[in-house]
Design an enzyme around this catalytic site. Structure first.
Site, PDB file in Angstrom:
ATOM      1  N   PRO A  24       0.845  -1.196   0.000  1.00 28.26           N
ATOM      2  CG  PRO A  24       0.013  -1.032   2.164  1.00 28.26           C
ATOM      3  CD  PRO A  24       0.730  -1.970   1.245  1.00 28.26           C
ATOM      4  CE  LYS A  25       2.921   7.085  -3.914  1.00 25.20           C
ATOM      5  NZ  LYS A  25       2.990   8.120  -2.880  1.00 25.20           N
ATOM      6  CB  ILE A  26       2.410   5.243   3.591  1.00 22.85           C
ATOM      7  CG1 ILE A  26       2.648   3.741   3.828  1.00 22.85           C
ATOM      8  CG2 ILE A  26       2.005   5.941   4.879  1.00 22.85           C
ATOM      9  CD1 ILE A  26       1.428   2.970   4.249  1.00 22.85           C
ATOM     10  CD  GLU A 171      -0.478   8.903  -1.960  1.00 25.75           C
ATOM     11  OE1 GLU A 171      -0.053   9.890  -2.566  1.00 25.75           O
ATOM     12  OE2 GLU A 171       0.132   8.372  -1.025  1.00 25.75           O
ATOM     13  N   GLY A 172      -2.984   4.594  -3.023  1.00 23.38           N
ATOM     14  CA  GLY A 172      -2.574   3.780  -4.159  1.00 23.38           C
ATOM     15  C   GLY A 172      -1.698   2.628  -3.712  1.00 23.38           C
TER      16      GLY A 172
END
Length: 291
Positions: A24-26, A171-172
């Site tokens: 997961p993009k933090i 976020e992505g």
């Protein structure tokens, strides 16, 4: 010590690949953590020292790692209700400079250092190792406190992870080749981010006199009025700009020192990270004109 961080390329769409892990993009800001001889220094990706802003991370209020270490990760301020990092809270922490302000925010907006890579440990430079070897070393290192965490990952299934991320409005994702070494100096296609963009239609209400920027507004859902929503600085190519300036002159209604203001007659579609609490577009990118 500061180490220049490895930069990500951008993938246009989610993908799955057994040669990659996916994280997961933090939604925070990049942080290089350096502990050398029991002294901690924290650096942004541009080598700006931000050590004093984060007492819960910099060793002031916690024990240290057992050995000298350099880590790569993100500062996050996690909303306890959602479990998701709130970028505006992160920026409030980052921008705090006065000691009493920092102390207060440490209690009201606690930060977490979410680690995704280890670059040096116990006197050894690990950057030439494969990513999965570095991940294995990272998993064995005891963390100093609950203000530290390690970002989880899955192997191969990027599209499935992206679906979950999108459902949670995060976020992505980031895809990283398992055999990648830690490269600096350029964006590497071996690490690729996929952003969970939001989309909106806007009215262009003005433009900067000097460098490029289009002021935009959006319609209020409950009435016919429009309200300011930010400024577009990215995405428009020379053809888009030429088309805009060819038609905008008859629409000019005023100006000031920095901007020329126009009637809200030109519409555009933009993508953005999300909406800010104040109702502004976060990092809007021009896509196309709406005709």
């Amino acid at each position: 010590m500061f180490i220049e961080p490895m930069l990500l390329a951008t993938a246009k769409t989610p993908f799955s690949d057994l040669h990659y892990i996916f994280e997961p993009k933090i939604d925070g800001h990049r942080l290089i953590y350096s502990q050398q001889k029991d002294t901690v220094r924290l650096y942004t990706r541009n080598n700006n020292d931000c050590t004093r802003q984060y007492p819960e991370i910099n060793g002031t209020t916690n024990v240290l790692f057992p050995h000298d270490i350099v880590l790569d990760g993100e500062v996050a301020c996690v909303d306890p209700a959602t479990g998701i990092s709130d970028f505006e809270s992160v920026m409030i922490r980052f921008q705090a400079k006065k000691a009493d302000k920092i102390t207060g925010l440490t209690a009201t907006l606690p930060s977490t250092f979410v680690i995704f890579d280890v670059l040096q440990y116990n006197g050894k430079d690990l950057r030439a190792l494969r990513l999965m070897e570095r991940k294995e070393i990272l998993s064995t290192i005891p963390l100093p406190s609950s203000s530290f965490g390690i970002v989880p990952f899955i192997e191969g299934a990027g599209e499935a992870l992206y679906t979950q991320i999108k459902e949670r409005n995060m976020e992505g994702i980031v895809g990283k080749r398992k055999d990648s070494v830690y490269e600096t100096g350029r964006r590497s296609d071996k690490w690729r981010k996929v952003i969970n963009w939001s989309y909106s239609e806007v009215f262009i209400t003005g433009y900067r006199k000097e460098e490029f920027g289009w002021l935009v507004a959006v319609s209020e859902s409950h009435n016919a009025k429009i309200r300011p929503a930010g400024i577009i600085e990215l995405g428009a190519n020379p053809t888009h700009k030429k088309a805009f300036y060819n038609v905008v002159k008859p629409l000019i209604i005023g100006e000031d020192r920095n901007f020329v203001y126009v009637e809200p007659r030109i519409r555009a579609r933009v993508k953005m990270r999300n909406w800010t609490r104040s109702g502004m577009l976060r990092s809007p990118v021009f896509i196309e004109f709406i005709v």
